[in-house]
Design an enzyme around this catalytic site. Structure first.
Site, PDB file in Angstrom:
ATOM      1  N   GLY A 100       2.727   3.072  -4.975  1.00 16.61           N
ATOM      2  CA  GLY A 100       2.542   3.794  -6.241  1.00 16.61           C
ATOM      3  C   GLY A 100       1.865   2.983  -7.333  1.00 16.61           C
ATOM      4  N   LYS A 101       1.203   1.883  -6.964  1.00 18.65           N
ATOM      5  CA  LYS A 101       0.562   1.002  -7.960  1.00 18.65           C
ATOM      6  C   LYS A 101      -0.487   1.754  -8.797  1.00 18.65           C
ATOM      7  CE  LYS A 101      -1.086  -1.815  -4.820  1.00 18.65           C
ATOM      8  NZ  LYS A 101      -0.618  -1.123  -3.619  1.00 18.65           N
ATOM      9  N   SER A 140       0.862  -1.185   0.000  1.00 17.09           N
ATOM     10  CA  SER A 140       0.000   0.000   0.000  1.00 17.09           C
ATOM     11  C   SER A 140       0.904   1.243   0.000  1.00 17.09           C
ATOM     12  CB  SER A 140      -0.883  -0.026   1.255  1.00 17.09           C
ATOM     13  OG  SER A 140      -1.644   1.152   1.338  1.00 17.09           O
ATOM     14  N   ILE A 151      -2.656  -4.966  -4.260  1.00 18.23           N
ATOM     15  CA  ILE A 151      -1.500  -5.377  -3.445  1.00 18.23           C
ATOM     16  C   ILE A 151      -1.116  -6.810  -3.807  1.00 18.23           C
ATOM     17  CG2 ILE A 151      -0.655  -5.856  -1.111  1.00 18.23           C
ATOM     18  CD1 ILE A 151      -2.456  -3.644  -0.062  1.00 18.23           C
ATOM     19  N   SER A 152      -2.114  -7.678  -3.918  1.00 18.15           N
ATOM     20  CA  SER A 152      -1.914  -9.106  -4.251  1.00 18.15           C
ATOM     21  C   SER A 152      -0.661  -9.641  -3.552  1.00 18.15           C
ATOM     22  CB  SER A 152      -1.849  -9.319  -5.769  1.00 18.15           C
ATOM     23  OG  SER A 152      -1.089  -8.350  -6.436  1.00 18.15           O
ATOM     24  N   ARG A 210      -8.648 -12.077   0.667  1.00 24.96           N
ATOM     25  CA  ARG A 210      -7.683 -11.526  -0.294  1.00 24.96           C
ATOM     26  C   ARG A 210      -7.520 -12.505  -1.456  1.00 24.96           C
ATOM     27  NH1 ARG A 210      -3.796  -7.428   2.124  1.00 24.96           N
ATOM     28  NH2 ARG A 210      -4.017  -7.531   4.373  1.00 24.96           N
ATOM     29  N   ASN A 268     -10.488 -12.217  -3.625  1.00 24.70           N
ATOM     30  CA  ASN A 268     -10.380 -10.922  -4.320  1.00 24.70           C
ATOM     31  C   ASN A 268      -9.488 -11.063  -5.560  1.00 24.70           C
ATOM     32  OD1 ASN A 268     -10.616  -8.045  -4.552  1.00 24.70           O
ATOM     33  ND2 ASN A 268      -8.591  -7.824  -3.642  1.00 24.70           N
ATOM     34  N   ARG A 311     -13.132  -3.132  -4.979  1.00 27.88           N
ATOM     35  CA  ARG A 311     -13.694  -3.440  -3.659  1.00 27.88           C
ATOM     36  C   ARG A 311     -14.957  -2.600  -3.363  1.00 27.88           C
ATOM     37  NH1 ARG A 311     -11.078  -6.336   0.233  1.00 27.88           N
ATOM     38  NH2 ARG A 311      -9.117  -7.340  -0.352  1.00 27.88           N
TER      39      ARG A 311
HETATM   40  N1  LIG Z   1      -5.417  -4.726   6.108  1.00 27.81           N
HETATM   41  C1  LIG Z   1      -5.143  -4.099   4.966  1.00 27.81           C
HETATM   42  N2  LIG Z   1      -4.013  -4.405   4.281  1.00 27.81           N
HETATM   43  C2  LIG Z   1      -3.756  -3.767   3.129  1.00 27.81           C
HETATM   44  N3  LIG Z   1      -4.543  -2.802   2.583  1.00 27.81           N
HETATM   45  C3  LIG Z   1      -5.678  -2.470   3.236  1.00 27.81           C
HETATM   46  C4  LIG Z   1      -6.017  -3.106   4.448  1.00 27.81           C
HETATM   47  N4  LIG Z   1      -7.196  -2.581   4.861  1.00 27.81           N
HETATM   48  C5  LIG Z   1      -7.572  -1.668   3.953  1.00 27.81           C
HETATM   49  N5  LIG Z   1      -6.666  -1.597   2.975  1.00 27.81           N
HETATM   50  C6  LIG Z   1      -6.840  -0.748   1.778  1.00 27.81           C
HETATM   51  O1  LIG Z   1      -7.246  -1.644   0.746  1.00 27.81           O
HETATM   52  C7  LIG Z   1      -6.453  -1.473  -0.411  1.00 27.81           C
HETATM   53  C8  LIG Z   1      -5.887  -2.819  -0.889  1.00 27.81           C
HETATM   54  O2  LIG Z   1      -6.842  -3.541  -1.539  1.00 27.81           O
HETATM   55  P1  LIG Z   1      -6.376  -4.719  -2.491  1.00 27.81           P
HETATM   56  O3  LIG Z   1      -7.618  -5.272  -3.086  1.00 27.81           O
HETATM   57  O4  LIG Z   1      -5.358  -4.214  -3.430  1.00 27.81           O
HETATM   58  O5  LIG Z   1      -5.719  -5.763  -1.478  1.00 27.81           O
HETATM   59  S1  LIG Z   1      -5.389  -7.296  -1.718  1.00 27.81           S
HETATM   60  O6  LIG Z   1      -4.744  -7.406  -3.040  1.00 27.81           O
HETATM   61  O7  LIG Z   1      -6.640  -8.049  -1.699  1.00 27.81           O
HETATM   62  O8  LIG Z   1      -4.502  -7.675  -0.618  1.00 27.81           O
HETATM   63  C9  LIG Z   1      -5.258  -0.628  -0.022  1.00 27.81           C
HETATM   64  O9  LIG Z   1      -5.126   0.253  -1.113  1.00 27.81           O
HETATM   65  P2  LIG Z   1      -3.698   0.700  -1.691  1.00 27.81           P
HETATM   66  O10 LIG Z   1      -3.146   1.641  -0.657  1.00 27.81           O
HETATM   67  O11 LIG Z   1      -4.074   1.404  -2.976  1.00 27.81           O
HETATM   68  O12 LIG Z   1      -2.844  -0.493  -1.935  1.00 27.81           O
HETATM   69  C10 LIG Z   1      -5.645   0.003   1.285  1.00 27.81           C
HETATM   70  O13 LIG Z   1      -6.099   1.319   1.052  1.00 27.81           O
HETATM   71  N1  LIG Z   2       6.955   7.534  -8.350  1.00 27.87           N
HETATM   72  C1  LIG Z   2       6.453   8.269  -7.360  1.00 27.87           C
HETATM   73  N2  LIG Z   2       7.191   9.246  -6.801  1.00 27.87           N
HETATM   74  C2  LIG Z   2       6.687   9.991  -5.800  1.00 27.87           C
HETATM   75  N3  LIG Z   2       5.468   9.829  -5.257  1.00 27.87           N
HETATM   76  C3  LIG Z   2       4.689   8.875  -5.757  1.00 27.87           C
HETATM   77  C4  LIG Z   2       5.141   8.025  -6.827  1.00 27.87           C
HETATM   78  N4  LIG Z   2       4.155   7.163  -7.112  1.00 27.87           N
HETATM   79  C5  LIG Z   2       3.137   7.433  -6.268  1.00 27.87           C
HETATM   80  N5  LIG Z   2       3.459   8.472  -5.461  1.00 27.87           N
HETATM   81  C6  LIG Z   2       2.604   9.034  -4.403  1.00 27.87           C
HETATM   82  O1  LIG Z   2       2.503   8.025  -3.396  1.00 27.87           O
HETATM   83  C7  LIG Z   2       1.197   7.988  -2.875  1.00 27.87           C
HETATM   84  C8  LIG Z   2       0.651   6.561  -2.993  1.00 27.87           C
HETATM   85  O2  LIG Z   2       0.505   6.258  -4.370  1.00 27.87           O
HETATM   86  P1  LIG Z   2      -0.615   5.248  -4.871  1.00 27.87           P
HETATM   87  O3  LIG Z   2      -0.507   5.174  -6.334  1.00 27.87           O
HETATM   88  O4  LIG Z   2      -1.936   5.600  -4.287  1.00 27.87           O
HETATM   89  O5  LIG Z   2      -0.092   3.892  -4.217  1.00 27.87           O
HETATM   90  P2  LIG Z   2      -0.813   2.480  -4.080  1.00 27.87           P
HETATM   91  O6  LIG Z   2      -1.845   2.394  -5.169  1.00 27.87           O
HETATM   92  O7  LIG Z   2       0.267   1.479  -4.232  1.00 27.87           O
HETATM   93  O8  LIG Z   2      -1.411   2.474  -2.709  1.00 27.87           O
HETATM   94  C9  LIG Z   2       0.385   9.031  -3.620  1.00 27.87           C
HETATM   95  O9  LIG Z   2       0.341  10.208  -2.840  1.00 27.87           O
HETATM   96  C10 LIG Z   2       1.183   9.269  -4.890  1.00 27.87           C
HETATM   97  O10 LIG Z   2       1.028  10.572  -5.384  1.00 27.87           O
END
Ligand SMILES: Nc1ncnc2c1ncn2[C@@H]1O[C@H](COP(=O)(O)OS(=O)(=O)O)[C@@H](OP(=O)(O)O)[C@H]1O
Ligand SMILES: Nc1ncnc2c1ncn2[C@@H]1O[C@H](COP(=O)(O)OP(=O)(O)O)[C@@H](O)[C@H]1O
Length: 229
Positions: A56-57, A53, A124-125, A98, A101, A84
């Site tokens: 930057g995905k 998380s 995240i997978s 997960r 998902n 989700r």
């Molecule tokens: N326990 C826990 N662990 C990780 N992430 C959490 C959790 N609870 C909520 N979130 C939020 O859910 C987003 C991840 O969802 P995903 O569907 O990508 O997760 S997974 O692949 O099923 O593990 C993730 O989004 P990203 O920050 O964009 O990765 C989080 O915002």
């Molecule tokens: N290459 C990068 N350099 C600097 N900041 C970044 C970069 N990629 C993403 N960010 C910043 O990091 C934060 C998380 O990015 P996000 O794409 O939402 O991550 P994820 O989807 O893995 O949770 C956001 O505020 C985004 O603007």
């Protein structure tokens, strides 16, 4: 013991081991995949962006989508947070949820790739076996795993949703990277590092370019040869 095995068995593995459905057959249409790819002048594939998380995905998925649209290539982003809200709104963050998902997103991504789209998944997978399961749904070369190799220290510093803070405070249990594992693959097709040799952050556009170069190199952004259709 048998009961424990059943409980411990992952959802993905359970699905993979489920008996083949009976009394069902595949209905073929008139338009084949290759024709769809010819219409779009690209090959359907799945670009699977995985990482912690905050790594930057979503940002890199959108940057690839944007850059490819400008090149006349059709993509679609399946983002973990977004799916989700609908398709997976009955799932939480237990191991089983997960896994389910990722199975659902993987199956949808497979359909989108069959439709001819460059399908960008940003989930995240965290478990290797689930990513391998999705790889196995696609033909060779059509699954491109992109690993966001971003240290947790950087992700946690960003903490744009405040979730790391909550996880550190014990208010969220089972948070990836804190008290739930992220398993790095042995063979991601592309690894995106957070910083360059000078220690400067690599921009999302630059990361997108790396992925697009890979897709170009694999011929995924050209249509098939239609001469023998
Ligand atoms: N326990 C826990 N662990 C990780 N992430 C959490 C959790 N609870 C909520 N979130 C939020 O859910 C987003 C991840 O969802 P995903 O569907 O990508 O997760 S997974 O692949 O099923 O593990 C993730 O989004 P990203 O920050 O964009 O990765 C989080 O915002
Ligand atoms: N290459 C990068 N350099 C600097 N900041 C970044 C970069 N990629 C993403 N960010 C910043 O990091 C934060 C998380 O990015 P996000 O794409 O939402 O991550 P994820 O989807 O893995 O949770 C956001 O505020 C985004 O603007």
């Amino acid at each position: 013991m048998v009961g424990n095995v059943v409980i411990a068995r992952s959802m993905t593995v359970a699905k993979a081991m489920a008996p083949a459905p009976t009394n069902l057959s595949w209905h073929h249409g008139f338009v084949e995949r290759k024709e769809r790819q010819g219409l779009l002048n690209q090959k359907g594939c799945v670009v699977w962006i995985t990482g912690l998380s905050g790594s930057g995905k979503s940002t890199v998925a959108c940057a690839i989508d944007h850059a490819l649209a400008r090149m006349g290539k059709l993509c679609y982003v399946l983002d973990g947070d977004n799916v989700r809200h609908g398709l997976c709104n009955d799932l939480g963050f237990s191991v089983e949820d997960r896994e389910e998902n990722i199975r659902r997103v993987g199956e949808v991504a497979k359909l989108f790739a069959d439709a001819g789209l460059v399908t960008l998944v940003s989930c995240i997978s965290p478990y290797k076996r689930n990513r391998e399961f999705v790889r196995g749904l696609l033909d060779k070369g059509e699954f491109v795993e992109v690993y966001m190799k971003v240290p947790i220290s950087i992700c946690e510093k960003r903490d744009c949703k405040g979730l790391y803070k909550l996880a550190r405070a014990g208010k969220i249990k089972g948070f990836t990277g804190i008290d739930d594992p992220y398993e790095v693959s042995d063979r991601p097709e592309v690894t995106l590092e957070a910083t360059n040799a000078a220690g400067e952050l690599i921009t999302p556009d630059c990361m997108a370019e790396t992925v697009i170069d890979y897709l170009l190199g694999r011929g995924l952004l050209n249509g098939p040869c239609l001469s023998n259709m």
